[in-house]
Design a protein around this motif. Sequence first.
Motif, PDB file in Angstrom:
ATOM      1  N   GLY A 155       0.828  -0.863  -0.439  1.00 10.52           N
ATOM      2  CA  GLY A 155       0.004  -0.045   0.201  1.00 10.52           C
ATOM      3  C   GLY A 155       0.999   1.562  -0.120  1.00 10.52           C
ATOM      4  N   LEU A 156       0.238   2.108   0.488  1.00  7.31           N
ATOM      5  CA  LEU A 156       0.379   3.660   0.781  1.00  7.31           C
ATOM      6  C   LEU A 156       1.431   3.529   1.864  1.00  7.31           C
ATOM      7  CD1 LEU A 156      -1.974   5.485  -1.974  1.00  7.31           C
ATOM      8  CD2 LEU A 156       0.165   4.558  -2.659  1.00  7.31           C
ATOM      9  N   MET A 168      -4.049  -7.875 -12.155  1.00  6.31           N
ATOM     10  CA  MET A 168      -4.908  -8.170 -10.970  1.00  6.31           C
ATOM     11  C   MET A 168      -5.356  -6.577 -10.561  1.00  6.31           C
ATOM     12  SD  MET A 168      -1.759 -10.556  -8.980  1.00  6.31           S
ATOM     13  CE  MET A 168      -0.510  -9.569  -9.316  1.00  6.31           C
ATOM     14  N   ARG A 169      -4.769  -5.802 -11.145  1.00 10.58           N
ATOM     15  CA  ARG A 169      -5.347  -4.167 -10.080  1.00 10.58           C
ATOM     16  C   ARG A 169      -6.328  -4.278 -11.256  1.00 10.58           C
ATOM     17  NH1 ARG A 169      -0.079  -3.104  -9.066  1.00 10.58           N
ATOM     18  NH2 ARG A 169       0.921  -2.721 -10.902  1.00 10.58           N
ATOM     19  N   ARG A 187      -9.807   1.431  -4.400  1.00 11.79           N
ATOM     20  CA  ARG A 187      -9.061   1.823  -4.264  1.00 11.79           C
ATOM     21  C   ARG A 187      -8.070   0.337  -5.103  1.00 11.79           C
ATOM     22  NH1 ARG A 187     -11.337   1.965   1.871  1.00 11.79           N
ATOM     23  NH2 ARG A 187     -12.852   4.348   1.731  1.00 11.79           N
ATOM     24  N   ALA A 188      -8.192  -0.482  -5.576  1.00 15.62           N
ATOM     25  CA  ALA A 188      -7.097  -0.896  -5.831  1.00 15.62           C
ATOM     26  C   ALA A 188      -5.917  -0.174  -6.465  1.00 15.62           C
ATOM     27  CB  ALA A 188      -7.895  -2.474  -6.969  1.00 15.62           C
ATOM     28  N   MET A 189      -6.847   0.781  -7.080  1.00 10.35           N
ATOM     29  CA  MET A 189      -5.829   1.545  -8.092  1.00 10.35           C
ATOM     30  C   MET A 189      -4.397   2.117  -6.715  1.00 10.35           C
ATOM     31  SD  MET A 189      -6.873   5.183  -8.755  1.00 10.35           S
ATOM     32  CE  MET A 189      -8.266   4.587  -9.035  1.00 10.35           C
ATOM     33  N   LEU A 190      -4.465   1.510  -5.755  1.00 13.02           N
ATOM     34  CA  LEU A 190      -3.535   2.052  -4.959  1.00 13.02           C
ATOM     35  C   LEU A 190      -2.452   1.169  -4.537  1.00 13.02           C
ATOM     36  CD1 LEU A 190      -5.931   3.946  -1.700  1.00 13.02           C
ATOM     37  CD2 LEU A 190      -4.774   4.529  -4.155  1.00 13.02           C
ATOM     38  N   SER A 191      -3.392  -0.399  -4.145  1.00 11.06           N
ATOM     39  CA  SER A 191      -1.579  -1.184  -4.655  1.00 11.06           C
ATOM     40  C   SER A 191      -0.778  -1.170  -5.769  1.00 11.06           C
ATOM     41  CB  SER A 191      -2.588  -2.705  -5.079  1.00 11.06           C
ATOM     42  OG  SER A 191      -1.575  -3.712  -4.900  1.00 11.06           O
ATOM     43  N   ARG A 192       0.560  -0.951  -4.698  1.00 10.10           N
ATOM     44  CA  ARG A 192       1.829  -0.968  -5.712  1.00 10.10           C
ATOM     45  C   ARG A 192       2.524  -2.598  -5.775  1.00 10.10           C
ATOM     46  NH1 ARG A 192       6.125   1.346  -3.283  1.00 10.10           N
ATOM     47  NH2 ARG A 192       5.089   0.143  -1.375  1.00 10.10           N
ATOM     48  N   GLY A 193       2.241  -3.193  -6.051  1.00 10.83           N
ATOM     49  CA  GLY A 193       2.740  -4.768  -6.056  1.00 10.83           C
ATOM     50  C   GLY A 193       3.257  -5.194  -6.993  1.00 10.83           C
ATOM     51  N   ILE A 194       4.181  -5.474  -7.064  1.00  6.11           N
ATOM     52  CA  ILE A 194       4.889  -5.858  -8.088  1.00  6.11           C
ATOM     53  C   ILE A 194       4.869  -6.702  -8.361  1.00  6.11           C
ATOM     54  CG2 ILE A 194       6.382  -3.764  -8.595  1.00  6.11           C
ATOM     55  CD1 ILE A 194       8.639  -5.252  -8.089  1.00  6.11           C
ATOM     56  N   PRO A 217      -1.722  -8.137  -2.607  1.00  2.00           N
ATOM     57  CA  PRO A 217      -2.206  -7.040  -1.269  1.00  2.00           C
ATOM     58  C   PRO A 217      -2.559  -7.570  -0.052  1.00  2.00           C
ATOM     59  CG  PRO A 217      -3.715  -6.562  -2.880  1.00  2.00           C
ATOM     60  CD  PRO A 217      -2.796  -7.275  -3.238  1.00  2.00           C
ATOM     61  N   GLY A 218      -3.155  -6.595   1.020  1.00  2.00           N
ATOM     62  CA  GLY A 218      -2.251  -7.842   2.158  1.00  2.00           C
ATOM     63  C   GLY A 218      -3.277  -7.476   2.803  1.00  2.00           C
ATOM     64  N   SER A 219      -5.164  -8.038   1.944  1.00  2.00           N
ATOM     65  CA  SER A 219      -6.312  -7.854   2.335  1.00  2.00           C
ATOM     66  C   SER A 219      -6.944  -9.328   2.509  1.00  2.00           C
ATOM     67  CB  SER A 219      -7.708  -7.384   2.414  1.00  2.00           C
ATOM     68  OG  SER A 219      -7.692  -6.850   1.230  1.00  2.00           O
ATOM     69  N   PRO A 220      -7.130  -9.664   3.129  1.00  2.00           N
ATOM     70  CA  PRO A 220      -7.667 -11.193   2.042  1.00  2.00           C
ATOM     71  C   PRO A 220      -8.527 -10.997   0.919  1.00  2.00           C
ATOM     72  CG  PRO A 220      -8.418 -11.550   4.789  1.00  2.00           C
ATOM     73  CD  PRO A 220      -7.488 -10.229   3.829  1.00  2.00           C
ATOM     74  N   LYS A 221      -9.710 -10.582   0.996  1.00  2.00           N
ATOM     75  CA  LYS A 221     -10.120  -9.972  -0.484  1.00  2.00           C
ATOM     76  C   LYS A 221      -9.634 -10.331  -1.173  1.00  2.00           C
ATOM     77  CE  LYS A 221     -13.996  -7.347  -1.922  1.00  2.00           C
ATOM     78  NZ  LYS A 221     -15.212  -7.141  -1.354  1.00  2.00           N
ATOM     79  N   GLY A 222      -8.503  -8.429  -1.230  1.00  2.00           N
ATOM     80  CA  GLY A 222      -7.594  -8.501  -1.936  1.00  2.00           C
ATOM     81  C   GLY A 222      -6.894  -9.649  -2.296  1.00  2.00           C
ATOM     82  N   VAL A 223      -6.065 -10.616  -2.093  1.00  2.00           N
ATOM     83  CA  VAL A 223      -5.294 -11.646  -1.677  1.00  2.00           C
ATOM     84  C   VAL A 223      -6.315 -12.521  -3.358  1.00  2.00           C
ATOM     85  CG1 VAL A 223      -4.690 -13.914  -1.038  1.00  2.00           C
ATOM     86  CG2 VAL A 223      -3.944 -11.974  -0.308  1.00  2.00           C
TER      87      VAL A 223
END
Length: 164
Positions: free
Chosen positions: A75-76, A101-102, A111-118, A131-137
């Motif tokens: 995240g940010l 994924m995004r 809010r998915a646009m705020l994920s900086r995962g590579i 992401p860190g949340s179960p739903k995001g994962v």
Amino acid sequence: MRWKVAILTASDKGSVGEREDTSAQVIRELVEEELGGEIVDYRIVPDEQDEITAALIEMIDYYQADLVLTTGGTGLGPRDVTPEATQRIIEREVPGIAEAMRMFSMQKTKRAMLSRGICGIRGRSLILNLPGSPKGVHESLVAIMDQLPHALGILTGAIGEHKR
């Protein structure tokens, strides 16, 4: 083929037992049920670049994971450093996976646009920051799960690049 998969959670609270790691549980279920993967290593580290980097290197170089899935730290927030730690050790990025994924998650929440995962490659291993949340994962893995066997097959040499 049975892929060797490692799970790395970046969480200050999780690393000291103050938070249950439900995101890793989601990863484990999807990897075993949908990918047919075998979990070869799992650990929780604090949100520290050096610790994340060291764990990633060990998971790939020692445990020889074909796929490393990280959760958290994308995240940010000032302690969200998983992408930077990943960037330190990869040889090449795979931006299309992170973009997919995004894009999929954006259909559920802006809010998915705020994920900086590579996503990237080290040797013959693929690293994906989730992401860190179960739903995001769950959303992130569902978005790309059907492409992982082909990607891992090419990367590990199990299949030729141009087979479909």
